[in-house]
Design a protein around this motif. Structure first.
Motif, PDB file in Angstrom:
ATOM      1  N   SER A   1       0.821  -1.211   0.000  1.00  0.00           N
ATOM      2  CA  SER A   1       0.000   0.000   0.000  1.00  0.00           C
ATOM      3  C   SER A   1       0.859   1.267   0.000  1.00  0.00           C
ATOM      4  O   SER A   1       0.484   2.268  -0.596  1.00  0.00           O
ATOM      5  CB  SER A   1      -1.002  -0.001   1.155  1.00  0.00           C
ATOM      6  N   GLU A   2       2.026   1.237   0.641  1.00  0.00           N
ATOM      7  CA  GLU A   2       2.937   2.394   0.604  1.00  0.00           C
ATOM      8  C   GLU A   2       3.481   2.602  -0.803  1.00  0.00           C
ATOM      9  O   GLU A   2       3.597   3.737  -1.267  1.00  0.00           O
ATOM     10  CB  GLU A   2       4.100   2.192   1.578  1.00  0.00           C
ATOM     11  N   ALA A   3       3.807   1.520  -1.496  1.00  0.00           N
ATOM     12  CA  ALA A   3       4.332   1.620  -2.858  1.00  0.00           C
ATOM     13  C   ALA A   3       3.283   2.172  -3.825  1.00  0.00           C
ATOM     14  O   ALA A   3       3.620   2.772  -4.847  1.00  0.00           O
ATOM     15  CB  ALA A   3       4.821   0.261  -3.337  1.00  0.00           C
ATOM     16  N   LEU A   4       1.996   1.979  -3.505  1.00  0.00           N
ATOM     17  CA  LEU A   4       0.903   2.464  -4.364  1.00  0.00           C
ATOM     18  C   LEU A   4       0.360   3.813  -3.899  1.00  0.00           C
ATOM     19  O   LEU A   4      -0.690   4.248  -4.382  1.00  0.00           O
ATOM     20  CB  LEU A   4      -0.227   1.430  -4.401  1.00  0.00           C
ATOM     21  N   GLY A   5       1.051   4.472  -2.985  1.00  0.00           N
ATOM     22  CA  GLY A   5       0.579   5.743  -2.424  1.00  0.00           C
ATOM     23  C   GLY A   5       0.315   6.822  -3.450  1.00  0.00           C
ATOM     24  O   GLY A   5      -0.576   7.654  -3.273  1.00  0.00           O
ATOM     25  N   ASP A   6       1.065   6.850  -4.569  1.00  0.00           N
ATOM     26  CA  ASP A   6       0.883   7.864  -5.611  1.00  0.00           C
ATOM     27  C   ASP A   6      -0.309   7.562  -6.513  1.00  0.00           C
ATOM     28  O   ASP A   6      -0.765   8.437  -7.247  1.00  0.00           O
ATOM     29  CB  ASP A   6       2.141   7.969  -6.485  1.00  0.00           C
ATOM     30  N   TYR A   7      -0.800   6.330  -6.497  1.00  0.00           N
ATOM     31  CA  TYR A   7      -1.848   5.915  -7.419  1.00  0.00           C
ATOM     32  C   TYR A   7      -3.198   5.655  -6.743  1.00  0.00           C
ATOM     33  O   TYR A   7      -4.226   5.703  -7.388  1.00  0.00           O
ATOM     34  CB  TYR A   7      -1.424   4.650  -8.173  1.00  0.00           C
ATOM     35  N   GLY A   8      -3.163   5.321  -5.462  1.00  0.00           N
ATOM     36  CA  GLY A   8      -4.404   5.003  -4.768  1.00  0.00           C
ATOM     37  C   GLY A   8      -4.283   5.229  -3.277  1.00  0.00           C
ATOM     38  O   GLY A   8      -3.185   5.415  -2.753  1.00  0.00           O
ATOM     39  N   LYS A   9      -5.443   5.245  -2.622  1.00  0.00           N
ATOM     40  CA  LYS A   9      -5.441   5.417  -1.171  1.00  0.00           C
ATOM     41  C   LYS A   9      -6.028   4.167  -0.523  1.00  0.00           C
ATOM     42  O   LYS A   9      -6.878   3.494  -1.099  1.00  0.00           O
ATOM     43  CB  LYS A   9      -6.239   6.656  -0.770  1.00  0.00           C
ATOM     44  N   VAL A  10      -5.573   3.887   0.682  1.00  0.00           N
ATOM     45  CA  VAL A  10      -6.027   2.696   1.402  1.00  0.00           C
ATOM     46  C   VAL A  10      -7.459   2.931   1.867  1.00  0.00           C
ATOM     47  O   VAL A  10      -7.747   3.908   2.550  1.00  0.00           O
ATOM     48  CB  VAL A  10      -5.105   2.403   2.605  1.00  0.00           C
ATOM     49  N   GLU A  11      -8.342   2.054   1.452  1.00  0.00           N
ATOM     50  CA  GLU A  11      -9.749   2.147   1.840  1.00  0.00           C
ATOM     51  C   GLU A  11     -10.025   1.285   3.065  1.00  0.00           C
ATOM     52  O   GLU A  11     -10.888   1.589   3.863  1.00  0.00           O
ATOM     53  CB  GLU A  11     -10.620   1.697   0.668  1.00  0.00           C
ATOM     54  N   MET A  12      -9.283   0.186   3.174  1.00  0.00           N
ATOM     55  CA  MET A  12      -9.426  -0.705   4.322  1.00  0.00           C
ATOM     56  C   MET A  12      -8.036  -1.183   4.721  1.00  0.00           C
ATOM     57  O   MET A  12      -7.307  -1.742   3.901  1.00  0.00           O
ATOM     58  CB  MET A  12     -10.309  -1.906   3.956  1.00  0.00           C
ATOM     59  N   GLU A  13      -7.666  -0.939   5.959  1.00  0.00           N
ATOM     60  CA  GLU A  13      -6.350  -1.356   6.478  1.00  0.00           C
ATOM     61  C   GLU A  13      -6.229  -2.884   6.457  1.00  0.00           C
ATOM     62  O   GLU A  13      -7.251  -3.580   6.433  1.00  0.00           O
ATOM     63  CB  GLU A  13      -6.184  -0.853   7.920  1.00  0.00           C
ATOM     64  N   PRO A  14      -4.997  -3.419   6.495  1.00  0.00           N
ATOM     65  CA  PRO A  14      -4.839  -4.880   6.521  1.00  0.00           C
ATOM     66  C   PRO A  14      -5.617  -5.502   7.678  1.00  0.00           C
ATOM     67  O   PRO A  14      -5.533  -5.040   8.815  1.00  0.00           O
ATOM     68  CB  PRO A  14      -3.328  -5.066   6.717  1.00  0.00           C
ATOM     69  N   LYS A  15      -6.409  -6.503   7.341  1.00  0.00           N
ATOM     70  CA  LYS A  15      -7.292  -7.122   8.330  1.00  0.00           C
ATOM     71  C   LYS A  15      -7.311  -8.626   8.077  1.00  0.00           C
ATOM     72  O   LYS A  15      -7.471  -9.063   6.933  1.00  0.00           O
ATOM     73  CB  LYS A  15      -8.683  -6.518   8.152  1.00  0.00           C
TER      74      LYS A  15
END
Length: 183
Positions: A151-165
């Motif tokens: 999710s950090e590597a995709l920070g420029d392209y998308g935002k986290v909608e649901m944290e790792p669960k």
């Protein structure tokens, strides 16, 4: 000779009240080639009839109800057309899944990362998960670290909608694409 049961005729309920079905005493009249204003219902029907058109109640909850002088079949066609356009413009959410194992190496990670970037660019959501098989469930922190890194590597392209669960044998994260810069 056996008697057959009577055939049932299906009656289609009209979405709008027209002509004699309008129950209000006074109506606000609108339409093309019509003097707009509040009229007695009989006068409004006469105006519509003189133009060989229908009186259609388009806003029954207004006070007084709003009626339009229009050809009813043409009016229904335009309403269906508007509904189709609204449906076509509605966005359909597409979710693409990417699967990892708790021991995914760097090359596989980079390969799946490129796919995820493409998915987010095309406007799809990405659901990435680590699937724990058998005894690999003891490596939960590896899976969480992998998804956080993803999710950090995709920070420029998308935002986290649901944290790792963790759900059963899967640890999941969902990323949504960022809105276009122009909007």
């Amino acid at each position: 000779m056996a008697l057959r049961p009577p055939r049932r005729v299906r009656v289609v309920e009209e979405p709008y009240r027209i002509n004699e079905r309008i129950t209000a005493k006074q109506v606000r009249l609108v339409g093309d080639n019509v003097e707009q204003g509040v009229f007695d219902i009989n006068k409004a029907r006469a105006i519509a009839e003189s133009q060989n058109l229908d009186l259609v109640e388009i806003a029954p909850t207004a006070a007084p109800p709003v009626c339009k002088v229009v050809d009813y079949s043409k009016f229904k066609y335009e309403q269906k057309k508007k509904q189709k356009e609204i449906k076509a413009k509605a966005q359909k959410v597409v979710i693409k899944e990417i699967r990892f194992g708790p021991n995914t190496d760097d090359h596989d990670f980079e390969f799946k990362l490129k796919h995820a970037i493409n998915f987010l660019k095309e406007g799809s959501k990405v659901k990435a998960y680590v699937h724990f098989v058998g005894r690999t469930i003891v490596f939960k922190e590896r899976g969480e670290h992998l998804l956080n890194r993803f999710s950090e590597a995709l920070g420029d392209y998308g935002k986290v909608e649901m944290e790792p669960k963790l759900e059963g044998k899967r640890m999941t994260v969902i990323l949504a694409p960022l809105p276009p810069k122009g909007k």
